[in-house]
Design an enzyme around this catalytic site. Sequence first.
Site, mmCIF file in Angstrom:
data_model
loop_
_atom_site.group_PDB
_atom_site.id
_atom_site.type_symbol
_atom_site.label_atom_id
_atom_site.label_comp_id
_atom_site.label_asym_id
_atom_site.label_seq_id
_atom_site.Cartn_x
_atom_site.Cartn_y
_atom_site.Cartn_z
ATOM 1 N N HIS A 180 0.524 1.151 -13.402
ATOM 2 C CA HIS A 180 1.334 0.053 -14.032
ATOM 3 C C HIS A 180 2.709 0.576 -14.229
ATOM 4 O O HIS A 180 3.067 1.426 -15.023
ATOM 5 C CB HIS A 180 0.621 -0.478 -15.294
ATOM 6 N N ASN A 209 1.669 3.156 -2.466
ATOM 7 C CA ASN A 209 0.822 4.119 -3.454
ATOM 8 C C ASN A 209 -0.457 4.466 -2.871
ATOM 9 O O ASN A 209 -1.032 5.454 -3.054
ATOM 10 C CB ASN A 209 0.785 3.198 -4.767
ATOM 11 N N ASP A 262 -3.925 -3.855 -19.094
ATOM 12 C CA ASP A 262 -3.035 -2.816 -19.054
ATOM 13 C C ASP A 262 -3.117 -2.050 -20.441
ATOM 14 O O ASP A 262 -1.925 -1.591 -20.989
ATOM 15 C CB ASP A 262 -1.661 -3.170 -18.762
ATOM 16 N N GLY A 307 0.844 -1.253 0.248
ATOM 17 C CA GLY A 307 0.027 -0.022 -0.072
ATOM 18 C C GLY A 307 0.683 1.412 0.240
ATOM 19 O O GLY A 307 0.308 2.264 0.417
ATOM 20 N N MET A 357 -3.658 -6.859 -7.557
ATOM 21 C CA MET A 357 -3.092 -7.882 -8.176
ATOM 22 C C MET A 357 -4.125 -8.866 -8.685
ATOM 23 O O MET A 357 -4.022 -10.357 -8.339
ATOM 24 C CB MET A 357 -1.968 -8.565 -7.563
ATOM 25 N N ASN A 390 -5.637 2.323 -13.153
ATOM 26 C CA ASN A 390 -4.673 1.291 -12.591
ATOM 27 C C ASN A 390 -3.405 2.088 -13.070
ATOM 28 O O ASN A 390 -2.945 2.790 -14.045
ATOM 29 C CB ASN A 390 -4.655 0.224 -13.550
ATOM 30 N N GLU A 428 6.135 6.217 -9.071
ATOM 31 C CA GLU A 428 4.889 5.700 -9.184
ATOM 32 C C GLU A 428 4.018 6.515 -8.110
ATOM 33 O O GLU A 428 2.937 6.946 -8.137
ATOM 34 C CB GLU A 428 4.759 4.359 -8.580
HETATM 35 N N1 LIG Z 1 -9.408 -6.626 -16.736
HETATM 36 C C1 LIG Z 1 -8.327 -5.750 -16.210
HETATM 37 N N2 LIG Z 1 -7.860 -6.171 -14.769
HETATM 38 C C2 LIG Z 1 -6.915 -5.575 -14.344
HETATM 39 C C3 LIG Z 1 -6.046 -4.414 -15.060
HETATM 40 C C4 LIG Z 1 -6.507 -4.332 -16.306
HETATM 41 O O1 LIG Z 1 -5.935 -3.249 -16.813
HETATM 42 N N3 LIG Z 1 -7.507 -4.888 -16.772
HETATM 43 N N4 LIG Z 1 -5.038 -3.894 -14.597
HETATM 44 C C5 LIG Z 1 -4.494 -4.878 -13.379
HETATM 45 C C6 LIG Z 1 -3.174 -4.570 -12.841
HETATM 46 N N5 LIG Z 1 -2.001 -5.420 -13.081
HETATM 47 C C7 LIG Z 1 -1.178 -4.780 -13.827
HETATM 48 O O2 LIG Z 1 -1.088 -3.430 -13.644
HETATM 49 C C8 LIG Z 1 -2.180 -6.893 -13.111
HETATM 50 C C9 LIG Z 1 -2.387 -7.567 -12.065
HETATM 51 C C10 LIG Z 1 -2.631 -8.711 -11.687
HETATM 52 C C11 LIG Z 1 -2.307 -9.840 -12.755
HETATM 53 C C12 LIG Z 1 -2.180 -10.981 -12.611
HETATM 54 O O3 LIG Z 1 -1.599 -11.752 -13.359
HETATM 55 N N6 LIG Z 1 -2.973 -11.547 -11.798
HETATM 56 C C13 LIG Z 1 -3.316 -12.909 -11.465
HETATM 57 C C14 LIG Z 1 -2.914 -13.399 -10.016
HETATM 58 C C15 LIG Z 1 -1.609 -12.973 -9.579
HETATM 59 C C16 LIG Z 1 -1.356 -12.885 -7.927
HETATM 60 O O4 LIG Z 1 -2.405 -13.449 -7.378
HETATM 61 O O5 LIG Z 1 -0.205 -12.697 -7.750
HETATM 62 C C17 LIG Z 1 -4.799 -13.246 -11.663
HETATM 63 O O6 LIG Z 1 -5.528 -12.238 -11.531
HETATM 64 O O7 LIG Z 1 -5.144 -14.412 -11.943
HETATM 65 C C18 LIG Z 1 -1.788 -9.101 -13.996
HETATM 66 C C19 LIG Z 1 -1.998 -7.840 -14.131
HETATM 67 C C20 LIG Z 1 -5.331 -4.911 -12.357
HETATM 68 N N7 LIG Z 1 -6.469 -5.769 -13.044
HETATM 69 N N1 LIG Z 2 0.531 -4.980 -12.434
HETATM 70 C C1 LIG Z 2 0.653 -3.791 -11.473
HETATM 71 C C2 LIG Z 2 1.646 -3.890 -10.641
HETATM 72 O O1 LIG Z 2 2.374 -4.771 -10.906
HETATM 73 N N2 LIG Z 2 1.670 -3.155 -9.555
HETATM 74 C C3 LIG Z 2 2.780 -2.897 -8.678
HETATM 75 O O2 LIG Z 2 2.396 -3.347 -7.553
HETATM 76 C C4 LIG Z 2 3.182 -2.324 -6.836
HETATM 77 C C5 LIG Z 2 2.338 -2.333 -5.522
HETATM 78 O O3 LIG Z 2 3.117 -1.726 -4.398
HETATM 79 P P1 LIG Z 2 2.273 -0.936 -3.259
HETATM 80 O O4 LIG Z 2 1.288 -2.020 -2.793
HETATM 81 O O5 LIG Z 2 3.190 -0.671 -2.339
HETATM 82 O O6 LIG Z 2 1.400 0.231 -3.588
HETATM 83 C C6 LIG Z 2 3.484 -1.306 -7.403
HETATM 84 O O7 LIG Z 2 4.889 -0.813 -6.967
HETATM 85 C C7 LIG Z 2 3.288 -1.584 -8.673
HETATM 86 O O8 LIG Z 2 4.728 -1.529 -9.283
#
Ligand SMILES: Nc1nc2c(c(=O)[nH]1)N[C@@H](CN(C=O)c1ccc(C(=O)N[C@@H](CCC(=O)O)C(=O)O)cc1)CN2
Ligand SMILES: NCC(=O)N[C@@H]1O[C@H](COP(=O)([O-])[O-])[C@@H](O)[C@H]1O
Length: 202
Positions: free
Chosen positions: A118, A17, A158, A15, A98, A116, A187
């Site tokens: 990224h 961010n 993304d 958290g 995530m 979001n 970020e």
């Molecule tokens: N439909 C969308 N969902 C999300 C987006 C988006 O643009 N469209 N952005 C993401 C954030 N993100 C990257 O910025 C991201 C987060 C998580 C994953 C991923 O592979 N998640 C897996 C589980 C991974 C884990 O639990 O560690 C999953 O969901 O099965 C990819 C990209 C937020 N969502």
């Molecule tokens: N695809 C999205 C992604 O990878 N986000 C990543 O999760 C971190 C969350 O940190 P935080 O929990 O300290 O904010 C962020 O630093 C960002 O790089």
Amino acid sequence: MSSLPTIAVLISGSGSNLQALIDATQTGKLRAKIIVVCSNRKAAYGLERAAKAGIPTRTFSLKQFKDQGKTRVDFDVYMAKTIQEEYNPDLIVLAGFMHIVSPEFLSFFPRQNIINLHPALPGQFDGAHAIERAYEAYKQGKIQHTGVMVHKVIADVDRGQVILERPIPIEDKDTLEDLENRIHSIEHEIIVEGAQKFLDEL
Ligand SMILES: Nc1nc2c(c(=O)[nH]1)N[C@@H](CN(C=O)c1ccc(C(=O)N[C@@H](CCC(=O)O)C(=O)O)cc1)CN2
Ligand SMILES: NCC(=O)N[C@@H]1O[C@H](COP(=O)([O-])[O-])[C@@H](O)[C@H]1O
């Protein structure tokens, strides 16, 4: 006196961010009120950050849904319905959330008021582990720099409309940790600027 726009923040981890957003609302840099912080991880330290700031929190467990024989879409619909019906925020910010949200989740927010953060440039390293992937690509000579962006959330991960993006240099002497620290510091700025830019354009 007009009321401030409202924000729901979705997290999964530390958290930092979220903390940048909280701090910005307290200094006035972000002219909005965070009305709820939601996490899909009950152990997320970001929930403690929210509680310290007096912000209501909610947790949503996909595992609980699956243990009850429900589906990932059931989970998404419940989460979206809760956010929309109980809070109805002007803006939803995914801050290290995530979890890939489904079209069913997005259908609750026809105004596309979900953004979001990224840690990569548009179209470069979509999905999870973007920083590590950028670092490896640099070491292989495939890229000269990386970056961060704030974008609208659509079903295609993304790939939503970019609201703000910022290039971030990588240096030969950098360790992965050096790059992560450089990215995280940017970020914390761009998530605030991106949220304010979105709200200014409402
Ligand atoms: N439909 C969308 N969902 C999300 C987006 C988006 O643009 N469209 N952005 C993401 C954030 N993100 C990257 O910025 C991201 C987060 C998580 C994953 C991923 O592979 N998640 C897996 C589980 C991974 C884990 O639990 O560690 C999953 O969901 O099965 C990819 C990209 C937020 N969502
Ligand atoms: N695809 C999205 C992604 O990878 N986000 C990543 O999760 C971190 C969350 O940190 P935080 O929990 O300290 O904010 C962020 O630093 C960002 O790089």
